[in-house]
Scaffold this active site. Structure first.
Site, PDB file in Angstrom:
ATOM      1  N   THR A  34       0.820  -1.218   0.000  1.00 54.21           N
ATOM      2  CA  THR A  34       0.000   0.000   0.000  1.00 54.21           C
ATOM      3  C   THR A  34       0.848   1.259   0.000  1.00 54.21           C
ATOM      4  O   THR A  34       0.330   2.359  -0.187  1.00 54.21           O
ATOM      5  CB  THR A  34      -0.920   0.048   1.247  1.00 54.21           C
ATOM      6  OG1 THR A  34      -0.093  -0.045   2.415  1.00 54.21           O
ATOM      7  CG2 THR A  34      -1.910  -1.091   1.244  1.00 54.21           C
ATOM      8  N   CYS A  38       3.050   2.609   9.420  1.00 50.93           N
ATOM      9  CA  CYS A  38       2.146   2.726  10.566  1.00 50.93           C
ATOM     10  C   CYS A  38       2.902   2.588  11.877  1.00 50.93           C
ATOM     11  O   CYS A  38       3.994   2.040  11.930  1.00 50.93           O
ATOM     12  CB  CYS A  38       1.105   1.604  10.541  1.00 50.93           C
ATOM     13  SG  CYS A  38      -0.174   1.809   9.302  1.00 50.93           S
ATOM     14  N   CYS A  42      -1.305   0.393  15.147  1.00 49.57           N
ATOM     15  CA  CYS A  42      -2.358   0.887  14.237  1.00 49.57           C
ATOM     16  C   CYS A  42      -3.564  -0.045  14.231  1.00 49.57           C
ATOM     17  O   CYS A  42      -3.434  -1.266  14.183  1.00 49.57           O
ATOM     18  CB  CYS A  42      -1.826   1.020  12.818  1.00 49.57           C
ATOM     19  SG  CYS A  42      -3.071   1.687  11.673  1.00 49.57           S
ATOM     20  N   ARG A  67       4.699   6.563   2.721  1.00 50.28           N
ATOM     21  CA  ARG A  67       4.134   7.755   3.360  1.00 50.28           C
ATOM     22  C   ARG A  67       3.355   7.357   4.613  1.00 50.28           C
ATOM     23  O   ARG A  67       2.913   6.215   4.755  1.00 50.28           O
ATOM     24  CB  ARG A  67       3.261   8.540   2.392  1.00 50.28           C
ATOM     25  CG  ARG A  67       2.131   7.744   1.837  1.00 50.28           C
ATOM     26  CD  ARG A  67       1.400   8.504   0.723  1.00 50.28           C
ATOM     27  NE  ARG A  67       0.124   7.821   0.478  1.00 50.28           N
ATOM     28  CZ  ARG A  67       0.011   6.670  -0.178  1.00 50.28           C
ATOM     29  NH1 ARG A  67       1.075   6.070  -0.677  1.00 50.28           N
ATOM     30  NH2 ARG A  67      -1.172   6.099  -0.335  1.00 50.28           N
ATOM     31  N   CYS A  69       0.699   6.730   7.522  1.00 50.57           N
ATOM     32  CA  CYS A  69      -0.718   6.345   7.600  1.00 50.57           C
ATOM     33  C   CYS A  69      -1.533   7.505   8.171  1.00 50.57           C
ATOM     34  O   CYS A  69      -1.149   8.103   9.172  1.00 50.57           O
ATOM     35  CB  CYS A  69      -0.843   5.114   8.504  1.00 50.57           C
ATOM     36  SG  CYS A  69      -2.534   4.648   8.921  1.00 50.57           S
ATOM     37  N   CYS A  72      -3.215   6.293  11.915  1.00 49.22           N
ATOM     38  CA  CYS A  72      -2.504   6.209  13.201  1.00 49.22           C
ATOM     39  C   CYS A  72      -1.429   7.291  13.353  1.00 49.22           C
ATOM     40  O   CYS A  72      -0.836   7.417  14.425  1.00 49.22           O
ATOM     41  CB  CYS A  72      -1.886   4.826  13.389  1.00 49.22           C
ATOM     42  SG  CYS A  72      -0.585   4.436  12.199  1.00 49.22           S
TER      43      CYS A  72
HETATM   44 ZN   LIG Z   1      -1.756   3.123  10.503  1.00 46.65          ZN
END
Ligand SMILES: [Zn+2]
Length: 346
Positions: A34, A38, A42, A67, A69, A72
């Site tokens: 993705t 995190c 998270c 990048r 999240c 969180c």
């Molecule tokens: Zn997260």
């Protein structure tokens, strides 16, 4: 994780699987599929292990093209920690319990956001933390003081009746019993690893008296300072197995598990009503109050919900905000979300 020899990948993945807040800030979880990274805790669905790469910090993860999240906010860990510590200082030193708005202004967060940050870090809302602090001070004072009333005033309660109202049920005993800290009662207990993290279960000979997450013997000792605490025990293990099964299989019938609760008649009514909400469904405080025949009692219902010592078996996690959003939970929103997700069989 090249930069942090202290945490191996297996340990890191185990921390991610149990959403362990204690690891927040010590590494971040990069999800290659993705492109985001995190905090270990998270609340989002866990990625496949093969897609995960651990980084010592957000800086390293960004250098690898990932990048942060949006859920969180992994880069805010240090700022969150400083804010929570500042708020705890304020709560401990203030004469009057500061409001959420006041705390938010002090730390520079919106009240609603700060409530989430504080809960994620401590497991309690600022208000519940302040209550717990006062109870701790009552217990400390009771250890020395001859007079219950004197101890209550020393702890900062404005009147004895307010103390009885606020502590009954929450402490699992009436205040007069509490003076003796549970002396003469035996409580068996154990901490077990579950899909929701470490779970503390404790029971008297009458039934489960405490079910909580992220707590240990010291927390149990604080609730029942003079009771005899016994880890394990044959009869207890049988009960414990039932409890673990009920927790790990939401929707399983847990109504046969005995509970040793003590609260006002009103609190017990609320807890009964909570147990009647079918798994997979939720209610708002207002709906629960209406079901109890008093639509104006939603604040009192909220208080009874917060006074519940026995998580999951008295399913206070099934109470959500009127707009359907998650609302608070004593052991953090991640556990609440996970309990509801399981019950809805998502
Ligand atoms: Zn997260």
């Amino acid at each position: 994780m090249e930069d942090d020899a202290m945490i191996g990948d297996d340990e890191a993945w185990a921390a991610v699987k149990r959403r362990d807040r204690a690891f927040d800030g010590r590494f971040v979880t990069g999800v290659l599929s993705t492109g985001i990274y995190c905090r270990p805790s998270c609340a989002a669905r866990h990625p496949l292990r093969d897609n995960v790469r651990f980084f010592a910090s957000g800086i390293d993860a960004r250098a690898a093209g990932l990048r942060a999240c949006k859920r969180c906010l992994p880069d805010d860990v240090a700022r969150d920690e400083a804010a929570v510590l500042a708020a705890i200082d304020e709560i401990r030193s203030a004469e009057e319990v500061p409001t959420l708005e006041e705390l938010g202004a002090i730390v520079g967060y919106s009240p609603a956001h700060f409530q989430r940050v504080f809960k994620r870090a401590t497991g309690l809302s600022p208000a519940a933390y302040a209550r717990a602090l006062r109870e701790e001070r009552v217990r400390d004072a009771l250890g020395e003081s001859k007079s219950v009333t004197g101890a209550i005033y020393e702890a900062g309660y404005s009147s004895a009746s307010q103390f009885y109202e606020q502590t009954k049920g929450r402490l699992g005993m009436t205040a007069s019993d509490w003076r003796d800290g549970g002396r003469g009662r035996t409580i068996h207990w154990s901490v077990v690893e579950t899909g929701l993290g470490e779970m503390l279960v404790a029971a008297t000979d009458k039934g489960v008296c405490c079910l909580s997450f992220g707590e240990d013997e010291a927390d149990l000792r604080a609730r029942f300072p003079k009771a005899q605490l016994v880890e394990g025990g044959a009869d207890f293990e049988t009960l414990l197995a039932q409890v673990v099964k009920a927790v790990e299989t939401p929707g399983a019938d847990s109504s046969k598990i005995p509970l040793d609760v003590k609260g006002t008649a009103f609190q017990q009514k609320v807890w009964e009503a909570l147990r009647e909400i079918p798994p997979g469904e939720t209610r708002s405080y207002g709906e629960l109050a209406a079901a109890l025949g008093n639509p104006n009692a939603s604040r009192a219902v909220g208080g009874a919900n917060g006074a519940n010592n026995i998580a999951v078996l008295i399913p206070c996690h099934r109470v959500v905000q009127a707009d359907g959003s998650l609302g608070g939970y004593a052991y953090g929103p991640e556990i609440k979300a996970e309990l509801l997700r399981r019950e809805r069989k998502e």
